[in-house]
Each structure stands twice: as C-alpha cells, then as structure tokens.
Design a protein around this motif. Structure first.
Motif, PDB file in Angstrom:
ATOM      1  N   ASP A 152      35.763  31.262  42.376  1.00 18.53           N
ATOM      2  CA  ASP A 152      35.222  30.090  41.688  1.00 18.53           C
ATOM      3  C   ASP A 152      36.338  29.262  41.044  1.00 18.53           C
ATOM      4  O   ASP A 152      36.203  28.765  39.917  1.00 18.53           O
ATOM      5  CB  ASP A 152      34.167  30.491  40.652  1.00 18.53           C
ATOM      6  CG  ASP A 152      32.998  31.232  41.276  1.00 18.53           C
ATOM      7  OD1 ASP A 152      32.485  30.754  42.300  1.00 18.53           O
ATOM      8  OD2 ASP A 152      32.615  32.291  40.752  1.00 18.53           O
ATOM      9  N   ASP A 153      37.460  29.147  41.748  1.00 19.30           N
ATOM     10  CA  ASP A 153      38.643  28.385  41.312  1.00 19.30           C
ATOM     11  C   ASP A 153      39.305  28.942  40.057  1.00 19.30           C
ATOM     12  O   ASP A 153      40.036  28.227  39.368  1.00 19.30           O
ATOM     13  CB  ASP A 153      38.313  26.897  41.118  1.00 19.30           C
ATOM     14  CG  ASP A 153      38.135  26.182  42.443  1.00 19.30           C
ATOM     15  OD1 ASP A 153      38.774  26.588  43.435  1.00 19.30           O
ATOM     16  OD2 ASP A 153      37.351  25.212  42.485  1.00 19.30           O
ATOM     17  N   ILE A 154      39.082  30.205  39.748  1.00 19.75           N
ATOM     18  CA  ILE A 154      39.732  30.877  38.619  1.00 19.75           C
ATOM     19  C   ILE A 154      40.542  32.042  39.174  1.00 19.75           C
ATOM     20  O   ILE A 154      40.055  32.814  40.004  1.00 19.75           O
ATOM     21  CB  ILE A 154      38.701  31.362  37.581  1.00 19.75           C
ATOM     22  CG1 ILE A 154      37.978  30.156  36.966  1.00 19.75           C
ATOM     23  CG2 ILE A 154      39.372  32.203  36.498  1.00 19.75           C
ATOM     24  CD1 ILE A 154      36.864  30.520  36.007  1.00 19.75           C
ATOM     25  N   GLU A 155      41.800  32.166  38.711  1.00 17.50           N
ATOM     26  CA  GLU A 155      42.678  33.235  39.188  1.00 17.50           C
ATOM     27  C   GLU A 155      42.164  34.600  38.717  1.00 17.50           C
ATOM     28  O   GLU A 155      41.917  34.803  37.526  1.00 17.50           O
ATOM     29  CB  GLU A 155      44.095  33.009  38.674  1.00 17.50           C
ATOM     30  CG  GLU A 155      44.750  31.767  39.251  1.00 17.50           C
ATOM     31  CD  GLU A 155      46.147  31.540  38.714  1.00 17.50           C
ATOM     32  OE1 GLU A 155      46.465  32.004  37.591  1.00 17.50           O
ATOM     33  OE2 GLU A 155      46.934  30.886  39.429  1.00 17.50           O
ATOM     34  N   HIS A 156      42.020  35.509  39.677  1.00 19.67           N
ATOM     35  CA  HIS A 156      41.548  36.866  39.423  1.00 19.67           C
ATOM     36  C   HIS A 156      42.488  37.884  40.061  1.00 19.67           C
ATOM     37  O   HIS A 156      43.226  37.558  40.999  1.00 19.67           O
ATOM     38  CB  HIS A 156      40.156  37.081  40.038  1.00 19.67           C
ATOM     39  CG  HIS A 156      39.036  36.517  39.238  1.00 19.67           C
ATOM     40  ND1 HIS A 156      38.787  35.186  39.131  1.00 19.67           N
ATOM     41  CD2 HIS A 156      38.071  37.148  38.503  1.00 19.67           C
ATOM     42  CE1 HIS A 156      37.720  34.993  38.378  1.00 19.67           C
ATOM     43  NE2 HIS A 156      37.262  36.174  37.980  1.00 19.67           N
ATOM     44  N   ILE A 157      42.406  39.099  39.571  1.00 18.83           N
ATOM     45  CA  ILE A 157      43.037  40.265  40.201  1.00 18.83           C
ATOM     46  C   ILE A 157      42.058  41.428  40.091  1.00 18.83           C
ATOM     47  O   ILE A 157      41.244  41.478  39.161  1.00 18.83           O
ATOM     48  CB  ILE A 157      44.382  40.658  39.529  1.00 18.83           C
ATOM     49  CG1 ILE A 157      44.203  40.846  38.015  1.00 18.83           C
ATOM     50  CG2 ILE A 157      45.479  39.660  39.856  1.00 18.83           C
ATOM     51  CD1 ILE A 157      45.422  41.392  37.292  1.00 18.83           C
ATOM     52  N   ASP A 158      42.133  42.336  41.036  1.00 23.05           N
ATOM     53  CA  ASP A 158      41.365  43.577  40.924  1.00 23.05           C
ATOM     54  C   ASP A 158      42.217  44.583  40.170  1.00 23.05           C
ATOM     55  O   ASP A 158      43.446  44.649  40.355  1.00 23.05           O
ATOM     56  CB  ASP A 158      40.988  44.119  42.302  1.00 23.05           C
ATOM     57  CG  ASP A 158      39.945  43.255  43.005  1.00 23.05           C
ATOM     58  OD1 ASP A 158      39.286  42.434  42.338  1.00 23.05           O
ATOM     59  OD2 ASP A 158      39.800  43.411  44.227  1.00 23.05           O
ATOM     60  N   MET A 159      41.553  45.360  39.316  1.00 26.13           N
ATOM     61  CA  MET A 159      42.243  46.370  38.514  1.00 26.13           C
ATOM     62  C   MET A 159      41.410  47.656  38.565  1.00 26.13           C
ATOM     63  O   MET A 159      40.201  47.608  38.772  1.00 26.13           O
ATOM     64  CB  MET A 159      42.416  45.887  37.073  1.00 26.13           C
ATOM     65  CG  MET A 159      43.204  44.600  36.950  1.00 26.13           C
ATOM     66  SD  MET A 159      43.494  44.089  35.221  1.00 26.13           S
ATOM     67  CE  MET A 159      44.901  45.135  34.814  1.00 26.13           C
TER      68      MET A 159
ATOM     69  N   TYR B 276      44.510  35.848  33.414  1.00 30.51           N
ATOM     70  CA  TYR B 276      45.072  35.649  32.077  1.00 30.51           C
ATOM     71  C   TYR B 276      44.724  36.787  31.120  1.00 30.51           C
ATOM     72  O   TYR B 276      45.330  36.920  30.053  1.00 30.51           O
ATOM     73  CB  TYR B 276      44.663  34.282  31.507  1.00 30.51           C
ATOM     74  CG  TYR B 276      43.314  34.230  30.848  1.00 30.51           C
ATOM     75  CD1 TYR B 276      43.186  34.368  29.461  1.00 30.51           C
ATOM     76  CD2 TYR B 276      42.145  34.043  31.583  1.00 30.51           C
ATOM     77  CE1 TYR B 276      41.947  34.310  28.841  1.00 30.51           C
ATOM     78  CE2 TYR B 276      40.900  33.988  30.968  1.00 30.51           C
ATOM     79  CZ  TYR B 276      40.816  34.123  29.605  1.00 30.51           C
ATOM     80  OH  TYR B 276      39.594  34.065  28.992  1.00 30.51           O
ATOM     81  N   LEU B 277      43.778  37.646  31.497  1.00 33.76           N
ATOM     82  CA  LEU B 277      43.387  38.781  30.668  1.00 33.76           C
ATOM     83  C   LEU B 277      44.020  40.102  31.117  1.00 33.76           C
ATOM     84  O   LEU B 277      43.631  41.171  30.644  1.00 33.76           O
ATOM     85  CB  LEU B 277      41.862  38.914  30.651  1.00 33.76           C
ATOM     86  CG  LEU B 277      41.139  37.797  29.903  1.00 33.76           C
ATOM     87  CD1 LEU B 277      39.643  37.851  30.171  1.00 33.76           C
ATOM     88  CD2 LEU B 277      41.426  37.884  28.415  1.00 33.76           C
TER      89      LEU B 277
END
Length: 147
Positions: free
Chosen positions: A137-144, A117-118
């Motif tokens: 930890d059940d939170i959507e992430h992406i590598d940037m 979301y960020l």
C-alpha cells in the motif's frame, strides 16, 4: 495503566468493534494518508487484543494462529492512539501480544509484516528482519520473525 482484553471476533461488542475499526482507520488510513481496505476478511479469524484507558480503546493489535497470515503465528494492525504514544504503551502492547500468542496458540515463533520505520521498535521485542524491503500500500515494509 491500561486494562487489557483479548477476544475472538464473535465476542466483541458492537461498540468495541466500532471503536477498534475507528482507531485503525485513524492511524492506518488518515494519519498515514494511505487509501486501502482495512477490513481484509481476516478479522473473523483473529483474536483482538486491546487496551483501554478511561473506557477508550487506545492500543490494539490482531493475533493470528499459524497459517492465516504467515506459516507462523503472527501479530498485525499494531497501533496506539496518537494522543497516547508519549506513554510508550506500544511496548506494553507488544508484550501483551507476544504473551497472547503463547497463551492462546501455544506458539513461540511469530512472524510480522512491519513498517520499516518501526524496525528498531520490533527489534527491541526480539524480532529480526528476514526479508528485503517491499512496498505494501505504498508503505515500506519488511518481514520480521521472533523465536
């Protein structure tokens, strides 16, 4: 206006360590309703960047040299106290973090694991997405990456 400090783990006072861990728990555990072990063994390897306002730590992130979290230098645990987010100090925090990586590690290339979301926030600081979405930890992430 925030007063910025960057310190290695060993230079943190007991009160600074307590306050930054409290801030991280308030945001990453309580606010995000995420049960996870925040103290991951990397604090001792990090530089701790924090901004204080009226004597209180209100902005914080960890800075890592290459090879600790990613092959590149990295920034993590980026947070601003919820009571101060309307002041846009997250942008100041990211500028300080990017400058800190350059100053202390001599690196331009920075990789982060960003909460999805960020994405636009990090894009505004020159980061681009390099991975598919994944759950941490059940939170959507992406590598940037930047640089």
């Amino acid at each position: 206006m925030l007063e910025w400090k960057i310190k290695p783990f060993e230079a943190l006072t007991v009160n600074e360590l307590y306050d930054l861990l409290k801030l991280r728990s308030e945001i990453f555990v309580v606010e995000q309703n995420c049960v996870y072990l925040d103290m991951d063994g990397k604090d001792q390897k990090a530089l701790h960047l924090f901004g204080t306002f009226e004597g209180k730590i209100v902005a914080y992130s960890r800075l890592f040299d290459a090879g600790i979290s990613f092959d590149n230098a990295s920034i993590g645990r980026v947070t601003v106290d919820a009571h101060y987010r309307d002041r846009k100090w997250g942008h100041d925090l990211m500028r300080e973090a990017i400058a800190g990586i350059k100053t202390h590690f001599g690196k331009d290339k920075i990789t982060i694991a960003a909460q999805l979301y960020l994405k636009k926030f990090y894009e505004s600081h020159g980061f681009v997405q390099i991975s598919e979405m994944y759950l941490e930890d059940d939170i959507e992430h992406i590598d940037m990456i930047r640089g």
